[in-house]
Design an enzyme around this catalytic site. Structure first.
Site, short mmCIF file in Angstrom:
data_model
loop_
_atom_site.label_atom_id
_atom_site.label_comp_id
_atom_site.label_asym_id
_atom_site.label_seq_id
_atom_site.Cartn_x
_atom_site.Cartn_y
_atom_site.Cartn_z
N ASP A 72 33.13 63.38 62.06
CA ASP A 72 32.39 62.10 62.02
C ASP A 72 33.25 60.87 61.76
O ASP A 72 32.72 59.79 61.48
CB ASP A 72 31.27 62.13 60.96
CG ASP A 72 30.09 62.96 61.40
OD1 ASP A 72 30.02 63.28 62.61
OD2 ASP A 72 29.24 63.28 60.55
N HIS A 93 62.52 58.98 62.92
CA HIS A 93 61.11 58.57 62.89
C HIS A 93 60.45 59.05 61.60
O HIS A 93 59.38 59.65 61.61
CB HIS A 93 60.37 59.07 64.13
CG HIS A 93 60.74 58.29 65.37
ND1 HIS A 93 60.38 58.66 66.63
CD2 HIS A 93 61.43 57.14 65.52
CE1 HIS A 93 60.86 57.78 67.51
NE2 HIS A 93 61.49 56.84 66.85
N ASP A 106 61.54 50.00 59.44
CA ASP A 106 61.29 49.76 60.87
C ASP A 106 59.79 49.58 61.00
O ASP A 106 59.03 50.55 60.91
CB ASP A 106 61.80 50.96 61.68
CG ASP A 106 61.66 50.76 63.19
OD1 ASP A 106 60.88 49.88 63.61
OD2 ASP A 106 62.31 51.50 63.94
N ASP A 114 58.68 44.99 66.89
CA ASP A 114 59.41 46.22 66.54
C ASP A 114 60.72 45.81 65.87
O ASP A 114 61.73 45.63 66.55
CB ASP A 114 59.65 47.04 67.82
CG ASP A 114 60.38 48.34 67.55
OD1 ASP A 114 60.50 48.73 66.37
OD2 ASP A 114 60.83 48.97 68.53
N HIS A 160 70.85 57.25 68.90
CA HIS A 160 69.71 56.91 69.76
C HIS A 160 70.11 55.81 70.73
O HIS A 160 71.26 55.34 70.72
CB HIS A 160 68.50 56.48 68.92
CG HIS A 160 68.79 55.38 67.93
ND1 HIS A 160 68.98 54.08 68.32
CD2 HIS A 160 68.93 55.40 66.59
CE1 HIS A 160 69.21 53.34 67.25
NE2 HIS A 160 69.20 54.12 66.18
N HIS A 166 64.98 49.04 74.07
CA HIS A 166 63.93 49.39 75.04
C HIS A 166 63.09 48.15 75.31
O HIS A 166 63.10 47.20 74.53
CB HIS A 166 63.07 50.52 74.49
CG HIS A 166 62.55 50.28 73.09
ND1 HIS A 166 61.43 49.53 72.84
CD2 HIS A 166 63.02 50.65 71.87
CE1 HIS A 166 61.23 49.47 71.53
NE2 HIS A 166 62.18 50.13 70.91
N HIS A 212 57.26 50.99 72.90
CA HIS A 212 58.21 51.42 73.93
C HIS A 212 57.52 51.05 75.24
O HIS A 212 56.75 51.83 75.80
CB HIS A 212 58.48 52.92 73.85
CG HIS A 212 59.28 53.29 72.63
ND1 HIS A 212 59.58 54.57 72.28
CD2 HIS A 212 59.87 52.52 71.67
CE1 HIS A 212 60.29 54.58 71.17
NE2 HIS A 212 60.47 53.34 70.78
N GLU A 225 68.91 47.42 69.06
CA GLU A 225 68.80 48.12 67.79
C GLU A 225 69.87 49.19 67.56
O GLU A 225 69.56 50.37 67.44
CB GLU A 225 67.42 48.75 67.67
CG GLU A 225 66.98 49.58 68.88
CD GLU A 225 65.62 50.25 68.65
OE1 GLU A 225 65.45 50.91 67.63
OE2 GLU A 225 64.73 50.08 69.51
N TYR A 258 74.30 56.48 61.35
CA TYR A 258 73.59 57.43 60.47
C TYR A 258 74.56 58.51 60.01
O TYR A 258 75.10 59.25 60.83
CB TYR A 258 72.41 58.05 61.23
CG TYR A 258 71.52 56.99 61.85
CD1 TYR A 258 70.46 56.43 61.15
CD2 TYR A 258 71.78 56.51 63.15
CE1 TYR A 258 69.66 55.44 61.71
CE2 TYR A 258 70.99 55.52 63.71
CZ TYR A 258 69.94 54.99 63.00
OH TYR A 258 69.17 54.00 63.55
N ARG A 294 70.06 50.70 60.50
CA ARG A 294 69.67 50.21 61.84
C ARG A 294 69.30 48.75 61.67
O ARG A 294 68.69 48.38 60.65
CB ARG A 294 68.52 51.04 62.41
CG ARG A 294 68.00 50.53 63.74
CD ARG A 294 67.14 51.56 64.50
NE ARG A 294 65.87 51.85 63.87
CZ ARG A 294 65.58 52.96 63.19
NH1 ARG A 294 66.50 53.89 63.03
NH2 ARG A 294 64.40 53.15 62.66
N GLU A 312 67.37 45.84 64.05
CA GLU A 312 66.64 45.75 65.32
C GLU A 312 65.97 44.40 65.46
O GLU A 312 65.18 43.99 64.61
CB GLU A 312 65.57 46.87 65.36
CG GLU A 312 64.69 46.83 66.59
CD GLU A 312 63.73 48.03 66.67
OE1 GLU A 312 63.36 48.57 65.61
OE2 GLU A 312 63.37 48.40 67.79
N1 GLY Z 1 60.09 51.73 66.10
C1 GLY Z 1 60.56 52.63 67.08
C2 GLY Z 1 61.75 52.10 67.74
O1 GLY Z 1 62.47 51.31 67.17
O2 GLY Z 1 62.00 52.37 68.89
MN MN Z 2 61.81 50.07 65.65
MN MN Z 3 62.63 49.94 68.83
#
Ligand code: GLY
Ligand code: MN
Ligand code: MN
Length: 464
Positions: A50, A259, A276, A287, A366, A370, A377, A403, A407, A425, A427
């Site tokens: 519910d 993540h 982030d 982002d 990574h 993007h 994304h 970004e 690490y 990171r 970004e």
């Molecule tokens: N927040 C996910 C990324 O930076 O792509």
């Molecule tokens: Mn991000």
């Molecule tokens: Mn990102």
């Protein structure tokens, strides 16, 4: 509201209506003659008995309609009319007004008001859909929809087609061409209009404010989720009701989980905190990542790695301009990070060899960035033709993240202990701008979230 407020509200409404009509026009322009295109809204998703997750509209459907109710269907029809040339019609099917459901679950717009307020040629209720769709599909040459996006909808389309085919003996014709139109809509979404850019500036301003608030509120002993609460508070109080994605609030070694969204550890004096997070406003995502010391002061090792990531990030941002590509930016970032890691003694070998081998990728695990827009994304191809090298040239109106990160997990015994447990990171969200408007060729939408070591230490200072 006085008369001026009313007029200004009306003006705003017309502007928004015009924006969505223009988007549909742009899509119509790419439809073949005698075709029908279908775009399905999202459905609500059950969280547990519910209760539902906060509703998130299908972004292609939203892009073309601005309509934010579940289960609706947009139908675009391009007919060749013997007498009048091309004829284009946009129809909406949506939930009917239903007093009892509205008392329990909330108000519904209804077909009549949807037609008026959203500029459709006509609107109907969902209970008409299974009769109407075979009729609308009948005798078209092409049927366009985003195939594979929603399995239940794929089946529904097939059922409508089957119904048309069953009427072939009565003279009906079924479309011979089923056309996946995802690429068309993705390309349209990739280049942002002025209207979209205005919203993206707003959501980025709000989200920068949230990162500054997090810097102010962070203290050793607080839990990561308490800092997450500060972010959500700041998003919502400025109109961004929801986060665009689950916020990552990662103290110390947690930053090495890309993540990480558990956000349930206590913050430790001497660690860094990687956040982030971005709000969502009118469907558009920010982002942003910032990494800062829990106690307000970078240690020498944290500072050295941080400044290296920042140097690579600033160099990449400088090259965001029309005609450049992600592939070029990646070459630059690889050179800077690899050389910096060599100087810090984290990598060792001949520089040229390390660059050739992209040795920094051991720690920069990574992608560099993007597209950003209605999805965090966002959609749109990175490759041109079939190349796999992100050689697509940047164009004014594209928005992307830049970004880079480094690490070094706590259990990485291949590096000196002093570097371990650090994850960084940085970004930002960058809009490509025509150089005749902005000599840099870009605008950093997230410049208000400070990122130099000195500015960060100052922003953290109020609680330390
Ligand atoms: N927040 C996910 C990324 O930076 O792509
Ligand atoms: Mn991000
Ligand atoms: Mn990102």
């Amino acid at each position: 509201m006085n008369i001026n407020d009313n007029l200004s509200h009306l003006g705003q409404t017309l502007l928004v209506l015009n924006e969505f009509c223009t988007r549909r026009e742009n899509f119509f322009a790419q439809m073949p003659q005698n075709s029908i295109a279908l775009f399905k809204a999202a459905s609500e998703v059950t969280r547990s008995n519910d209760t539902e997750y906060a509703f998130c509209q299908n972004k292609n459907f939203y892009y073309l309609t601005g309509f934010n109710e579940p289960d609706a269907l947009l139908v675009l029809i391009k007919n060749k009319d013997q007498d009048n040339g091309n004829q284009q019609n946009a129809y909406l099917f949506c939930r009917d007004k239903e007093p009892l459901a509205e008392i329990w679950q909330g108000r519904r717009i209804g077909a009549e008001k949807a037609k008026m307020d959203y500029g459709f040629d006509d609107a109907f209720t969902l209970d008409e859909i299974d009769t109407a769709l075979p009729e609308l599909i009948k005798n078209k040459d092409h049927l366009l929809y985003c195939q594979g996006e929603n399995q239940a909808f794929d089946l529904q389309v097939m059922a409508w087609l089957t119904k048309v085919k069953q009427a072939i003996k009565q003279g009906a014709k079924a479309p011979a061409n089923l056309f996946d139109c995802a690429a068309i809509i993705h390309e349209l979404r990739l280049i942002k209009s002025d209207h979209e850019i205005t919203i993206m500036r707003q959501v980025n301003d709000i989200s920068c404010g949230a990162h500054l608030r997090a810097m102010e509120k962070t203290q050793a002993g607080k839990f990561e989720y308490q800092i997450e609460a500060e972010l959500l508070h700041e998003f919502a109080r400025h109109g961004a009701r929801h986060a665009a994605y689950a916020s990552i609030v990662a103290g110390g070694d947690n930053a090495n989980i890309l993540h990480y969204t558990d956000n349930n550890d206590a913050l430790v004096n001497g660690d860094l905190l990687l956040i982030d997070a971005g709000g969502e406003l009118a469907g558009y995502a920010a982002d942003i990542t910032r990494t800062f010391p829990v106690n307000g002061h970078f240690s020498p090792e944290q500072k050295a790695l941080y400044e290296l990531v920042l140097k690579a990030q600033n160099a990449a941002i400088n090259e965001v301009k029309e005609g450049n590509t992600f592939a070029q930016l990646n070459i630059l970032v690889n050179e800077i990070l690899t050389q910096g890691l060599l100087e810090l003694g984290i990598l060792s070998d001949d520089l040229a060899t390390l660059i050739e081998e992209k040795a920094c990728k051991k720690y920069f695990i990574h992608g560099l960035g993007h597209w950003l827009g209605l999805d965090v994304h966002d959609v749109g191809d990175y490759q041109v033709n079939t190349d796999k090298q992100q050689l697509r040239k940047f164009k004014a109106g594209m928005v992307m993240t830049i970004e880079p990160g480094l690490y070094i997990p706590l259990d990485d015994d291949s590096v000196d202990k002093k570097w371990r447990g650090i994850g960084i990171r940085i970004e930002d969200n960058i809009l490509v701008v025509d150089k005749s408007i902005n000599a840099l060729g870009h605008e950093n939408l997230t410049a208000k979230a400070v990122k130099s070591v000195a500015d960060i230490e100052k922003a953290c200072a109020s609680t330390h």
